[in-house]
Design an enzyme around this catalytic site. Sequence first.
Site, short mmCIF file in Angstrom:
data_model
loop_
_atom_site.label_atom_id
_atom_site.label_comp_id
_atom_site.label_asym_id
_atom_site.label_seq_id
_atom_site.Cartn_x
_atom_site.Cartn_y
_atom_site.Cartn_z
CE LYS A 84 -3.56 0.18 2.84
NZ LYS A 84 -4.26 0.03 4.15
O1 G3P Z 1 -6.75 1.36 5.97
C1 G3P Z 1 -7.35 2.60 5.90
C2 G3P Z 1 -8.83 2.60 6.20
O2 G3P Z 1 -9.29 1.37 6.56
C3 G3P Z 1 -9.16 3.70 7.14
O3 G3P Z 1 -10.32 3.47 7.82
O4 G3P Z 1 -11.78 3.76 9.73
O5 G3P Z 1 -9.58 4.89 9.76
O6 G3P Z 1 -11.37 5.69 8.24
P1 G3P Z 1 -10.78 4.51 8.95
#
Ligand code: G3P
Length: 209
Positions: A84
Amino acid sequence: MSILIDSADIEEVRQAMELGWVAGVTTNPALIAKTNRPVDQLIAAILEASRGPVFCQLTTDAPEQQEAEARHLHALAPDRIVLKIPAATANLSLLARLRPETPCALTAVYAGHQALAACEAGARYLIPYVNRATRLLGDGLKLVGELSAVAERAGTGTEILAASIKTPEEASEAFLAGADHLTLPFDVILRMGDHDLSERAIKEFRQVG
Ligand code: G3P
């Protein structure tokens, strides 16, 4: 289409794999930091506890170290690791150098122009943050649709992996908006098969029996 678990918690990963329909794992630096384990050791444990692709993100921002870190992470399991790489023009050159030996996902993609450049650079996946985009831009599902349309027109085989999904409903909406794959937190995975009315129907079946 595949559903992955977004977690760096080994027990969650193990339980998700036991469900039989979770196809891989995504991690991010915030999830990894919560474990207090060195990245290499943690990724090795995730690889052992899972099957399928394991997405792991570069930890360094220093351009002179990024390529070495990318190649090091990929070497942990060349047939399973997907790198990533955070969306930024400077990082697209890294992505172009790494592929095709190393499959790469451009992450934190918030606009069609980033998707277009990433497709040209050879990204295998684009990762939009659905719920965050809804909160920050107003409509994360529209973003998924835009990235999907760009990828389709680019014709490069680049796929959309939707992340930052907070509910089962948001998961299916992201899929219908154009996501090819979804990565879900463990609590959302555990609710994917449920609905209040299904539960009620199951109770009624039991009463009949
Ligand atoms: O890996 C990045 C993504 O899953 C972020 O999620 O919940 O931090 O917005 P969140």
